[in-house]
Design an enzyme around this catalytic site. Structure first.
Site, PDB file in Angstrom:
ATOM      1  N   CYS A 116      -4.278  -0.841  -1.423  1.00  0.00           N
ATOM      2  CA  CYS A 116      -4.925   0.437  -1.562  1.00  0.00           C
ATOM      3  C   CYS A 116      -4.704   0.665  -3.133  1.00  0.00           C
ATOM      4  O   CYS A 116      -4.145   0.413  -4.053  1.00  0.00           O
ATOM      5  CB  CYS A 116      -4.134   1.539  -0.745  1.00  0.00           C
ATOM      6  SG  CYS A 116      -2.653   1.920  -1.445  1.00  0.00           S
TER       7      CYS A 116
ATOM      8  N   CYS B 213       0.759  -1.019  -0.062  1.00  0.00           N
ATOM      9  CA  CYS B 213      -0.083  -0.055   0.017  1.00  0.00           C
ATOM     10  C   CYS B 213       0.994   1.542   0.015  1.00  0.00           C
ATOM     11  O   CYS B 213       2.042   1.059   0.103  1.00  0.00           O
ATOM     12  CB  CYS B 213      -0.993   0.001   1.325  1.00  0.00           C
ATOM     13  SG  CYS B 213      -0.245   0.186   2.737  1.00  0.00           S
TER      14      CYS B 213
ATOM     15  N   CYS C  74       5.617   0.353 -10.356  1.00  0.00           N
ATOM     16  CA  CYS C  74       6.098  -0.543  -9.726  1.00  0.00           C
ATOM     17  C   CYS C  74       7.676  -0.875 -10.040  1.00  0.00           C
ATOM     18  O   CYS C  74       7.789  -0.737 -11.200  1.00  0.00           O
ATOM     19  CB  CYS C  74       5.372  -2.028  -9.408  1.00  0.00           C
ATOM     20  SG  CYS C  74       3.672  -1.727  -8.771  1.00  0.00           S
TER      21      CYS C  74
END
Length: 287
Positions: free
Chosen positions: A209, A133, A217
């Protein structure tokens, strides 16, 4: 315990709402939960919730106390132990069995010793799971602790954040401690730790989230499978301590439900496409 008494307790738990109330109170521990928090978490109207509280109290499964203007309910553990002892009478052919509350305290002592090196069972696959998250302070921390507990030795869970706060949400830590889950190793950290060459080889990554799900990423070692299991951020909830504890509890319940569904998957029997579909489906599950 007489059969009539056991029947009354089991009948009380035969209602979906009362069973949900009782399970929440068992999970909350001796601190208990307020009537308002229980009603809001389970979406029960005041009169309906009061009816169920009264029924569970009448058969001795829950207890209540007043704290200022609130009524706090908690599970009656001796009654739970007594009912379990009745249901499992002579289950071990006469051997002494630990009551539930004792078993919770001593589960580590009763686990079998580690298998020696070279034992075929040591080759059983351990899956590494990372929960992400943004802040890595509440939701991903809860998920890490829950999977490490529920997954036993089949899964190893971690958590991280794209922009970690550097601290664990105090209400999340408090809830985990009430559930007797280890918290000493929990810390808020960057997801960059898991993109390095010496990081654990990841099998699954779950974003919990919406912000983290939409960010770019790092490149993860191991080409893990990913899925989005969005949960509302309890750290963003304002109000008094009770409201914040309720928000953390709600997030924990939703994460636990999804983790239980994940643990029930026959991972080694599903092809990649089928497994991905199952993982995505868990993220759409409504708790």
């Amino acid at each position: 315990m007489e059969i009539k008494t056991a029947t009354e307790k089991l009948a009380a738990l035969g209602n979906e709402s009362r069973l949900a109330i009782f399970r929440l109170l068992v999970e909350a521990g001796p601190a208990g939960l307020s009537a308002g928090a229980l009603g809001r978490t389970l979406d029960l109207a005041g009169a309906t919730a009061s009816f169920h509280f009264a029924h569970l109290s009448r058969v001795g499964l829950i207890e209540s106390r007043r704290d200022g203007r609130s009524i706090i309910y908690s599970a009656c553990y001796p009654a739970m132990d007594e009912l379990l002892a009745f249901l499992t009478h002579n289950c071990c052919q006469g051997s002494n069995c630990l009551p539930l509350t004792s078993a919770c305290d001593s589960i580590e002592k009763r686990r079998p010793p580690p298998l020696p090196d070279g034992d075929p069972q040591m080759n059983d696959r351990i899956y590494n799971v990372l929960f992400l998250c943004t802040g890595n302070s509440a939701r991903s921390i809860l998920a890490e602790a829950l999977l490490n507990h529920l997954g036993e030795e089949r899964f190893r869970a971690y958590s991280a954040g794209s922009r970690p706060t550097g601290t664990v949400n105090p209400y999340a830590r408090e809830l985990l401690e009430r559930q007797h889950l280890p918290t000493a190793q929990l810390r808020s950290k960057s997801w960059d730790e898991f993109a390095s060459a010496d990081a654990p080889r990841l099998d699954f990554i779950f974003t919990v989230c919406d912000n983290a799900a939409g960010e770019v990423c790092p490149v993860w070692p191991g080409q893990p499978m990913t899925a989005h299991w969005g949960v509302e951020d309890p750290a963003a909830v304002g109000g008094d301590d009770e409201a914040r504890r309720e928000a953390v509890m709600k997030a924990s319940i939703q994460l636990k439900r999804r983790i239980e569904l994940f643990l029930a998957l026959p991972i080694d029997k599903l092809d990649a496409m089928a497994l991905q579909d199952k993982l995505d489906g868990i993220g759409r599950e409504k708790s």
